[in-house]
Design a protein around this motif. Structure first.
Motif, PDB file in Angstrom:
ATOM      1  N   ARG A  70       0.832  -1.212   0.000  1.00 26.98           N
ATOM      2  CA  ARG A  70       0.000   0.000   0.000  1.00 26.98           C
ATOM      3  C   ARG A  70       0.862   1.256   0.000  1.00 26.98           C
ATOM      4  O   ARG A  70       0.582   2.218  -0.713  1.00 26.98           O
ATOM      5  CB  ARG A  70      -0.928   0.010   1.216  1.00 26.98           C
ATOM      6  CG  ARG A  70      -2.104  -0.928   1.104  1.00 26.98           C
ATOM      7  CD  ARG A  70      -3.147  -0.677   2.200  1.00 26.98           C
ATOM      8  NE  ARG A  70      -2.590  -0.706   3.559  1.00 26.98           N
ATOM      9  CZ  ARG A  70      -2.560  -1.768   4.342  1.00 26.98           C
ATOM     10  NH1 ARG A  70      -3.061  -2.920   3.907  1.00 26.98           N
ATOM     11  NH2 ARG A  70      -2.050  -1.698   5.555  1.00 26.98           N
ATOM     12  N   ALA A  71       1.929   1.228   0.802  1.00 30.06           N
ATOM     13  CA  ALA A  71       2.814   2.397   0.846  1.00 30.06           C
ATOM     14  C   ALA A  71       3.513   2.602  -0.486  1.00 30.06           C
ATOM     15  O   ALA A  71       3.659   3.743  -0.957  1.00 30.06           O
ATOM     16  CB  ALA A  71       3.839   2.222   1.967  1.00 30.06           C
ATOM     17  N   THR A  72       3.931   1.524  -1.118  1.00 27.98           N
ATOM     18  CA  THR A  72       4.574   1.627  -2.434  1.00 27.98           C
ATOM     19  C   THR A  72       3.600   2.168  -3.465  1.00 27.98           C
ATOM     20  O   THR A  72       3.952   3.047  -4.269  1.00 27.98           O
ATOM     21  CB  THR A  72       5.122   0.254  -2.869  1.00 27.98           C
ATOM     22  OG1 THR A  72       6.025  -0.218  -1.871  1.00 27.98           O
ATOM     23  CG2 THR A  72       5.845   0.339  -4.193  1.00 27.98           C
ATOM     24  N   ALA A  73       2.380   1.664  -3.459  1.00 23.19           N
ATOM     25  CA  ALA A  73       1.368   2.145  -4.416  1.00 23.19           C
ATOM     26  C   ALA A  73       1.056   3.618  -4.162  1.00 23.19           C
ATOM     27  O   ALA A  73       0.929   4.407  -5.126  1.00 23.19           O
ATOM     28  CB  ALA A  73       0.107   1.300  -4.303  1.00 23.19           C
ATOM     29  N   ASP A  74       0.940   4.000  -2.901  1.00 20.10           N
ATOM     30  CA  ASP A  74       0.660   5.398  -2.571  1.00 20.10           C
ATOM     31  C   ASP A  74       1.825   6.284  -3.008  1.00 20.10           C
ATOM     32  O   ASP A  74       1.618   7.380  -3.556  1.00 20.10           O
ATOM     33  CB  ASP A  74       0.408   5.523  -1.060  1.00 20.10           C
ATOM     34  CG  ASP A  74      -0.019   6.918  -0.667  1.00 20.10           C
ATOM     35  OD1 ASP A  74      -0.863   7.499  -1.377  1.00 20.10           O
ATOM     36  OD2 ASP A  74       0.512   7.419   0.350  1.00 20.10           O
ATOM     37  N   ALA A  75       3.045   5.824  -2.774  1.00 25.33           N
ATOM     38  CA  ALA A  75       4.218   6.592  -3.184  1.00 25.33           C
ATOM     39  C   ALA A  75       4.260   6.727  -4.704  1.00 25.33           C
ATOM     40  O   ALA A  75       4.594   7.794  -5.238  1.00 25.33           O
ATOM     41  CB  ALA A  75       5.489   5.937  -2.661  1.00 25.33           C
ATOM     42  N   GLU A  76       3.922   5.657  -5.427  1.00 32.74           N
ATOM     43  CA  GLU A  76       3.904   5.718  -6.892  1.00 32.74           C
ATOM     44  C   GLU A  76       2.847   6.705  -7.376  1.00 32.74           C
ATOM     45  O   GLU A  76       3.085   7.470  -8.334  1.00 32.74           O
ATOM     46  CB  GLU A  76       3.651   4.342  -7.486  1.00 32.74           C
ATOM     47  CG  GLU A  76       4.847   3.421  -7.397  1.00 32.74           C
ATOM     48  CD  GLU A  76       4.557   2.030  -7.952  1.00 32.74           C
ATOM     49  OE1 GLU A  76       3.458   1.817  -8.511  1.00 32.74           O
ATOM     50  OE2 GLU A  76       5.433   1.171  -7.827  1.00 32.74           O
ATOM     51  N   LYS A  77       1.687   6.730  -6.740  1.00 34.03           N
ATOM     52  CA  LYS A  77       0.637   7.684  -7.105  1.00 34.03           C
ATOM     53  C   LYS A  77       1.134   9.112  -6.920  1.00 34.03           C
ATOM     54  O   LYS A  77       0.932   9.974  -7.770  1.00 34.03           O
ATOM     55  CB  LYS A  77      -0.618   7.481  -6.256  1.00 34.03           C
ATOM     56  CG  LYS A  77      -1.493   6.362  -6.666  1.00 34.03           C
ATOM     57  CD  LYS A  77      -2.744   6.392  -5.789  1.00 34.03           C
ATOM     58  CE  LYS A  77      -3.420   5.057  -5.751  1.00 34.03           C
ATOM     59  NZ  LYS A  77      -4.574   5.070  -4.835  1.00 34.03           N
ATOM     60  N   ARG A  78       1.773   9.392  -5.777  1.00 37.77           N
ATOM     61  CA  ARG A  78       2.264  10.730  -5.517  1.00 37.77           C
ATOM     62  C   ARG A  78       3.370  11.126  -6.492  1.00 37.77           C
ATOM     63  O   ARG A  78       3.423  12.269  -6.964  1.00 37.77           O
ATOM     64  CB  ARG A  78       2.754  10.842  -4.076  1.00 37.77           C
ATOM     65  CG  ARG A  78       1.591  10.918  -3.091  1.00 37.77           C
ATOM     66  CD  ARG A  78       2.059  11.210  -1.699  1.00 37.77           C
ATOM     67  NE  ARG A  78       2.623   9.954  -1.162  1.00 37.77           N
ATOM     68  CZ  ARG A  78       3.437   9.903  -0.126  1.00 37.77           C
ATOM     69  NH1 ARG A  78       3.822  11.008   0.464  1.00 37.77           N
ATOM     70  NH2 ARG A  78       3.888   8.754   0.305  1.00 37.77           N
ATOM     71  N   VAL A  79       4.227  10.159  -6.827  1.00 39.59           N
ATOM     72  CA  VAL A  79       5.294  10.452  -7.794  1.00 39.59           C
ATOM     73  C   VAL A  79       4.686  10.725  -9.162  1.00 39.59           C
ATOM     74  O   VAL A  79       5.091  11.675  -9.868  1.00 39.59           O
ATOM     75  CB  VAL A  79       6.320   9.298  -7.848  1.00 39.59           C
ATOM     76  CG1 VAL A  79       7.254   9.436  -9.036  1.00 39.59           C
ATOM     77  CG2 VAL A  79       7.116   9.225  -6.561  1.00 39.59           C
ATOM     78  N   LYS A  80       3.712   9.935  -9.585  1.00 35.24           N
ATOM     79  CA  LYS A  80       3.052  10.175 -10.889  1.00 35.24           C
ATOM     80  C   LYS A  80       2.327  11.517 -10.904  1.00 35.24           C
ATOM     81  O   LYS A  80       2.382  12.263 -11.886  1.00 35.24           O
ATOM     82  CB  LYS A  80       2.073   9.046 -11.209  1.00 35.24           C
ATOM     83  CG  LYS A  80       2.727   7.774 -11.641  1.00 35.24           C
ATOM     84  CD  LYS A  80       1.708   6.721 -11.979  1.00 35.24           C
ATOM     85  CE  LYS A  80       2.392   5.425 -12.323  1.00 35.24           C
ATOM     86  NZ  LYS A  80       1.463   4.364 -12.654  1.00 35.24           N
ATOM     87  N   ALA A  81       1.669  11.833  -9.772  1.00 33.37           N
ATOM     88  CA  ALA A  81       0.987  13.119  -9.687  1.00 33.37           C
ATOM     89  C   ALA A  81       2.000  14.256  -9.749  1.00 33.37           C
ATOM     90  O   ALA A  81       1.782  15.282 -10.429  1.00 33.37           O
ATOM     91  CB  ALA A  81       0.148  13.199  -8.426  1.00 33.37           C
ATOM     92  N   ALA A  82       3.128  14.097  -9.066  1.00 34.73           N
ATOM     93  CA  ALA A  82       4.157  15.131  -9.096  1.00 34.73           C
ATOM     94  C   ALA A  82       4.763  15.242 -10.491  1.00 34.73           C
ATOM     95  O   ALA A  82       5.042  16.353 -10.977  1.00 34.73           O
ATOM     96  CB  ALA A  82       5.238  14.807  -8.055  1.00 34.73           C
ATOM     97  N   ASP A  83       4.964  14.081 -11.172  1.00 35.81           N
ATOM     98  CA  ASP A  83       5.489  14.107 -12.537  1.00 35.81           C
ATOM     99  C   ASP A  83       4.514  14.794 -13.476  1.00 35.81           C
ATOM    100  O   ASP A  83       4.933  15.574 -14.363  1.00 35.81           O
ATOM    101  CB  ASP A  83       5.775  12.678 -13.025  1.00 35.81           C
ATOM    102  CG  ASP A  83       7.058  12.096 -12.460  1.00 35.81           C
ATOM    103  OD1 ASP A  83       7.879  12.894 -11.947  1.00 35.81           O
ATOM    104  OD2 ASP A  83       7.238  10.858 -12.530  1.00 35.81           O
ATOM    105  N   ALA A  84       3.233  14.511 -13.308  1.00 40.63           N
ATOM    106  CA  ALA A  84       2.235  15.134 -14.164  1.00 40.63           C
ATOM    107  C   ALA A  84       2.206  16.638 -13.921  1.00 40.63           C
ATOM    108  O   ALA A  84       2.088  17.443 -14.849  1.00 40.63           O
ATOM    109  CB  ALA A  84       0.864  14.532 -13.903  1.00 40.63           C
ATOM    110  N   GLU A  85       2.304  17.056 -12.674  1.00 41.76           N
ATOM    111  CA  GLU A  85       2.331  18.485 -12.354  1.00 41.76           C
ATOM    112  C   GLU A  85       3.555  19.168 -12.943  1.00 41.76           C
ATOM    113  O   GLU A  85       3.472  20.261 -13.492  1.00 41.76           O
ATOM    114  CB  GLU A  85       2.269  18.663 -10.831  1.00 41.76           C
ATOM    115  CG  GLU A  85       2.129  20.093 -10.418  1.00 41.76           C
ATOM    116  CD  GLU A  85       2.105  20.220  -8.890  1.00 41.76           C
ATOM    117  OE1 GLU A  85       2.662  21.213  -8.401  1.00 41.76           O
ATOM    118  OE2 GLU A  85       1.557  19.318  -8.222  1.00 41.76           O
TER     119      GLU A  85
END
Length: 109
Positions: free
Chosen positions: A90-105
């Motif tokens: 769950r932590a890895t998936a959450d971290a990946e979501k935040r990284v993708k969101a940051a990359d998209a931003e």
């Protein structure tokens, strides 16, 4: 010597009393005391056997309790490892979501 001369006169009497005293001692100890002693020894042996049987039963109960404890411990350890792995995922998936969101931003800027 007068002491030696009277041996023949009192020899049979002393021999009689010697046999009588030894017979009384033999039958007194052999018939009266020996069965009591033997009964005490038998009772003690039976108590020791009973105590050993009780100790063996207690050891078997302790071994089975230890086996149940170890099985529960292994089960709990496996559950904890599964929960840890799930939390890590769950932590890895959450971290990946935040990284993708940051990359998209960052890509939008």
């Amino acid at each position: 010597m007068p002491q030696i001369d009277q041996i023949a006169a009192i020899y049979a009497s002393q021999l009689f009393w010697l046999v009588l005293v030894f017979a009384l001692i033999y039958f007194g100890i052999g018939r009266a005391m020996l069965p009591k002693i033997q009964r005490t020894v038998d009772d003690r042996a039976a108590k020791i056997d009973g105590d050993l049987a009780a100790a063996e039963a207690a050891r078997a109960a302790a071994d089975s309790a230890e086996g149940a404890y170890l099985a529960k411990l292994d089960e709990s350890r496996a559950a904890a490892q599964a929960e840890t792995a799930a939390a890590k995922a769950r932590a890895t998936a959450d971290a990946e979501k935040r990284v993708k969101a940051a990359d998209a931003e960052i890509a939008l800027r």
